[in-house]
Scaffold this motif. Sequence first.
Motif, mmCIF file in Angstrom:
data_model
loop_
_atom_site.group_PDB
_atom_site.id
_atom_site.type_symbol
_atom_site.label_atom_id
_atom_site.label_comp_id
_atom_site.label_asym_id
_atom_site.label_seq_id
_atom_site.Cartn_x
_atom_site.Cartn_y
_atom_site.Cartn_z
ATOM 1 N N TYR A 109 0.884 -1.341 0.008
ATOM 2 C CA TYR A 109 -0.202 -0.003 0.125
ATOM 3 C C TYR A 109 0.911 1.160 0.153
ATOM 4 C CZ TYR A 109 -4.019 -3.044 1.581
ATOM 5 O OH TYR A 109 -4.928 -3.764 1.590
ATOM 6 N N VAL A 110 0.521 2.054 -0.879
ATOM 7 C CA VAL A 110 1.302 3.389 -0.901
ATOM 8 C C VAL A 110 0.067 4.610 -0.697
ATOM 9 C CG1 VAL A 110 2.882 4.860 -2.092
ATOM 10 C CG2 VAL A 110 3.015 2.499 -2.451
ATOM 11 N N ASN A 111 0.073 5.234 0.528
ATOM 12 C CA ASN A 111 -0.786 6.118 0.570
ATOM 13 C C ASN A 111 -0.625 7.604 0.629
ATOM 14 O OD1 ASN A 111 -2.517 3.825 1.331
ATOM 15 N ND2 ASN A 111 -2.000 3.920 3.495
ATOM 16 N N ASN A 112 -1.522 8.487 0.855
ATOM 17 C CA ASN A 112 -1.706 9.912 0.949
ATOM 18 C C ASN A 112 -0.636 10.531 -0.344
ATOM 19 O OD1 ASN A 112 -2.520 9.894 3.317
ATOM 20 N ND2 ASN A 112 -0.746 9.434 4.348
ATOM 21 N N LEU A 113 -0.961 9.847 -1.508
ATOM 22 C CA LEU A 113 -0.153 10.391 -2.606
ATOM 23 C C LEU A 113 -0.610 11.884 -3.221
ATOM 24 C CD1 LEU A 113 -0.511 7.079 -4.817
ATOM 25 C CD2 LEU A 113 1.613 8.095 -3.772
ATOM 26 N N GLN A 114 -2.025 12.001 -2.986
ATOM 27 C CA GLN A 114 -2.398 13.456 -3.653
ATOM 28 C C GLN A 114 -1.766 13.831 -4.925
ATOM 29 O OE1 GLN A 114 -1.990 15.508 -0.054
ATOM 30 N NE2 GLN A 114 -3.641 14.404 1.020
ATOM 31 N N LEU A 115 -1.818 12.946 -5.707
ATOM 32 C CA LEU A 115 -1.151 13.307 -7.129
ATOM 33 C C LEU A 115 -2.525 13.803 -8.119
ATOM 34 C CD1 LEU A 115 0.901 10.202 -7.520
ATOM 35 C CD2 LEU A 115 1.726 12.449 -7.672
ATOM 36 N N PRO A 116 -2.523 14.774 -8.616
ATOM 37 C CA PRO A 116 -3.396 15.149 -9.637
ATOM 38 C C PRO A 116 -3.354 14.037 -10.862
ATOM 39 C CG PRO A 116 -1.446 16.655 -10.209
ATOM 40 C CD PRO A 116 -1.250 15.728 -8.926
ATOM 41 N N LEU A 117 -4.680 13.648 -11.061
ATOM 42 C CA LEU A 117 -4.834 12.829 -12.079
ATOM 43 C C LEU A 117 -4.597 13.119 -13.569
ATOM 44 C CD1 LEU A 117 -6.249 9.928 -12.792
ATOM 45 C CD2 LEU A 117 -8.418 11.275 -13.129
ATOM 46 N N SER A 118 -4.717 14.196 -13.629
ATOM 47 C CA SER A 118 -4.240 15.090 -14.948
ATOM 48 C C SER A 118 -3.075 14.970 -15.181
ATOM 49 C CB SER A 118 -4.984 16.448 -15.204
ATOM 50 O OG SER A 118 -4.187 17.132 -13.948
ATOM 51 N N GLN A 119 -2.005 14.649 -14.572
ATOM 52 C CA GLN A 119 -0.551 14.502 -14.819
ATOM 53 C C GLN A 119 0.008 13.147 -14.619
ATOM 54 O OE1 GLN A 119 1.187 17.656 -12.730
ATOM 55 N NE2 GLN A 119 -0.307 19.086 -13.136
#
Length: 926
Positions: free
Chosen positions: A909-919
């Motif tokens: 599990y890799v959590n708390n990514l908060q990566l924008p889907l658009s990139q």
Amino acid sequence: MKSYQKLSTDVSRISEAEEEGADGKPLCHQKLSAWWLGGGLLTVAALLSGVTVWVLGQIWWDQHGISYWSKCTSVPENRRFDCYPEKNVVVTRELCESRGCCFADGEMPLDRINGVPWCFYPPDFPSYTLGSTNETDLGLVGFLTRETKTYYPKDLEKLQLRVEFETDSRLHVKITDATDPRYEVPLDVPQATKRAENPLYSVEFCKEPFGLIVKRRLSGTVLLNTTVAPLFFADQFLQISTVLPSTFLYGLGEHQSNFLHNLEWNTLPLWARDVPPMESYNLYGVHPFYLLMEKGGAAHGVFLLNSNLMEVALQPAPALTWRTTGGILDFYIFLGPDPNLVVQQYQQVIGFPAMPPFWGLGFHLCRWGYGTSNKTWETVKAMRNFQIPQDVQWNDIDYMNGSRDFAVDSEKFASLPQMVEDLHKHGQYYVLILDPGISSVQPPGSYWPYDEGLKRGVFINNTEGKPLIGMVWPGFTAFPDFSNPTTHEWWLENLKHLHAQVPFDGLWLDMNEPSNFIDGSTEGCSKGDLDNPPYMPGILGGSLSARTICASAKQSLSVHYNLHNLYGLMEAKATSRALVEIRGKRPFIISRSTFPSQGKYSGHWLGDNQSKWKDMFWSIPGLLSFSLFGVPLVGADICGFSSSTSEELCIRWMQLGAFYPFSRNHNTQFEKAQDPTAFSPAARTAMKAALELRYTLLPLLYSLFHRAHLQGDTVARPLFFEFPKDEATYAVEKQFLWGRVLLVTPVLEPGADSVIGYFPKGVWYDYYTGSSVNSSGESLKMAAPLDHINVHLREGTILPTQKPGGTTWLTRRNPLTLVAALSQTSTAWGDLFWDDGDSLDTFEKGDYSYLVFNVTQNTFISTVLHSNTEATYITVDKLSVYGVREEPKTVTVSGKNWPFTYLANQVLYVNNLQLPLSQGFSVRWM
Ligand SMILES: *[C@@H]1O[C@H](CO)[C@@H](O)[C@H](O)[C@H]1NC(C)=O
Ligand SMILES: *[C@@H]1O[C@H](CO)[C@@H](O)[C@H](O)[C@H]1NC(C)=O
Ligand SMILES: *[C@@H]1O[C@H](CO)[C@@H](O)[C@H](O)[C@H]1NC(C)=O
Ligand SMILES: *[C@@H]1O[C@H](CO)[C@@H](O)[C@H](O)[C@H]1NC(C)=O
Ligand SMILES: *[C@@H]1O[C@H](CO)[C@@H](O)[C@H](O)[C@H]1NC(C)=O
Ligand SMILES: *[C@@H]1O[C@H](CO)[C@@H](O)[C@H](O)[C@H]1NC(C)=O
Ligand SMILES: *[C@@H]1O[C@H](CO)[C@@H](O)[C@H](O)[C@H]1NC(C)=O
């Protein structure tokens, strides 16, 4: 008097001799394929020698005293093609011989409808002869002629045969009257312009009696051979038979039947009919399409583009006979070679399904008999209070004033407009029922739909040219003629008036077979050939007018006789256009009656099922069949429509229904409430969990619908589509897949705490825990407590999920979790289609985002292949990777070190990514 004694020892010798010429080659088997056409003299010579051999053969038979009866005994039982398919007739030898057919020895069968025919065609039964053929741009044309009449009236003596090599995987064969045009189904089919260069099929003919032989070139498998029984083409009786290369036959709806058809003398009637589903009878829709799995895992499909009353007789040879009562023989043959491609190729002809609005994939709730809008509203509020996901509330006919379309009961449903406003405020939607029958009895001036309809001539007429009157819920009714463009205008205006009152978002088209509570009309039907055709397939009620309008009724495009099965399709088409006009958004329509190309305009629910365990099971073959028919938006009434459900059944059905592409709980009037709020806290919790699971998985479901819309991929997918070489999957109908990704194994029996499911060879991951099982292609028993439905991820897939909210409107704003299920070589891929969920033609206009996710070499990569603003509104929060064999030392996210969790069952599990889907981004573990 001829003798009918059986001479079983002679059987094999005779049939061999009949089939083969002196050189060992089948007589009726000279190549006439289009490649041959240039090839000229050689083949003519071959043909002549064939004929000579045939003549010599006849002389030989005569000299050896082989007479008519031995031809009869030469026909093996499973190859008897029924010469007397008339229902409710006791076939005597006299009747049989009067048709020139063979009558079998023995006892008179009690039930010959499903048995071996006692009266069958001899091999030399007269039929059509193919004359010379001419080459065309796309294939060839030829004439078929017959000298003798058949025992049905109005034989067509000269037919035109047209064979077109439309694409490498699609062959088109059309047989029609050579002189006069006949009725043809008004479907927009693609027109090929160039002949296929490298077809997967070859075509040969038998000239006399005429037969068509289609082979798969690669394997030589004979897909069709219509030489096995005579071709009939009378005005109201068209019949063609073929042997089949295997017994693995699917499709041919709509019926309550196993997904894999039974070929033991099983006849399937096709005629749109309002009836609670019952075995072996015709139901609401008509789909003359089958898919067949050949030995070795290749598949092909056959579509008969014909809308008349018909039946398809299956027999164990294996063989199949089409019998239709009008139109023409217009066949499309799809060569696949894999089953996914067959269904795609079919939809290239009938059209790809519409893209549903995102909210249409949420949970729908309905019942007949809320009685008031207040009560309906209370249910919505109770669902909200318990925070159970719901996107759409529906009403059945009780919202209407006097059961009349477009008329809202202004007392009991006084608060309906406010309720709909409240739904919209909560990001929820509203769907109304409409029936086609328009009340015809109120005083003139009091009901615009009828008055105006009369004025504009939009109704179906009887043979006297007056509106045909039948009876449906409101009492006496007229029936709109949706084959008339004027009717579409009138329908639109009615919908506009209604929408101004109650701003509905979607429509439910019921009773559109069309259903009629009296047979035919208030005046019965004519005594003519349209109402009483010379041959009657075995449909429920035994008559064309049973619970519908007269076949002789007049519609602007043709007689109802031809158009009956198209009623639901044409109504859906009119409604779809109206909804676009009124709302300017994607139409959401569910129709009871359906016909090929229905998916372009609507989805389908499986009809008025009962609250029984068996009916819950039957819904799965139903789903899978409609996947083949190009109507992916399909589901059954969750918890069952008629009779009362039990809590246990309803929990299990909500769990299964969470995986119906169209998920609606619907109940009849006077039965106990069966919406999730009506049950105990434990049941409610289990149902809520099932719906939250559905909402979690909507990004996948939506992406699957995109692929269905784009190219005709299936959504609810039979296992054999993904594992065509594994014969153990061919009869699986208690499990299904979502795309290639998820395997759903519901509990379908009471009192169970475990369930057995088949797992094709490979690694499967438990969706909830990520634990894996490596199946050798075996059935496995799994725990299935009442609050749990088994769902497995297939190895090599990537599943986009989203934190569920109470509506799709809320869910769609939540962050994503991507779940990668690694293959045995540690790779995986998946995709995501994302747009605003409701605008028209987003894909066609390029207003969408499309992402591909891949895992190779311990790296997850998200690649944005197409983007719009929608993808900028959401983030990817978590990555779960199932099947990471060794504990990683480090994890990096786009190059930066990142915390992670690794569990003993090989889950990362890799959590708390908060990566924008658009990139695009990458996650690497080492
Ligand atoms: C084939 O072409 C010939 C000569 O043009 C014509 O007379 C004949 O009717 C054609 N046959 C068919 C089946 O169209
Ligand atoms: C087609 O069927 C006929 C009649 O049964 C048979 O004689 C012929 O050999 C078959 N052709 C092929 C290619 O199977
Ligand atoms: C429910 O309806 C569908 C289609 O109408 C049918 O396939 C299924 O068998 C039905 N179940 C029963 C038992 O009524
Ligand atoms: C139903 O319609 C009739 C005729 O238009 C009207 O008189 C009556 O008030 C309506 N009743 C309700 C309850 O809406
Ligand atoms: C519906 O509820 C409203 C508001 O509580 C009430 O005024 C009205 O009488 C109710 N209508 C019916 C038909 O029960
Ligand atoms: C039905 O009859 C009406 C007149 O009553 C006429 O306007 C309309 O065109 C007719 N429709 C058909 C299909 O015959
Ligand atoms: C992802 O994997 C699929 C299937 O293996 C492959 O077709 C595709 O090219 C890959 N895409 C990217 C962006 O790497």
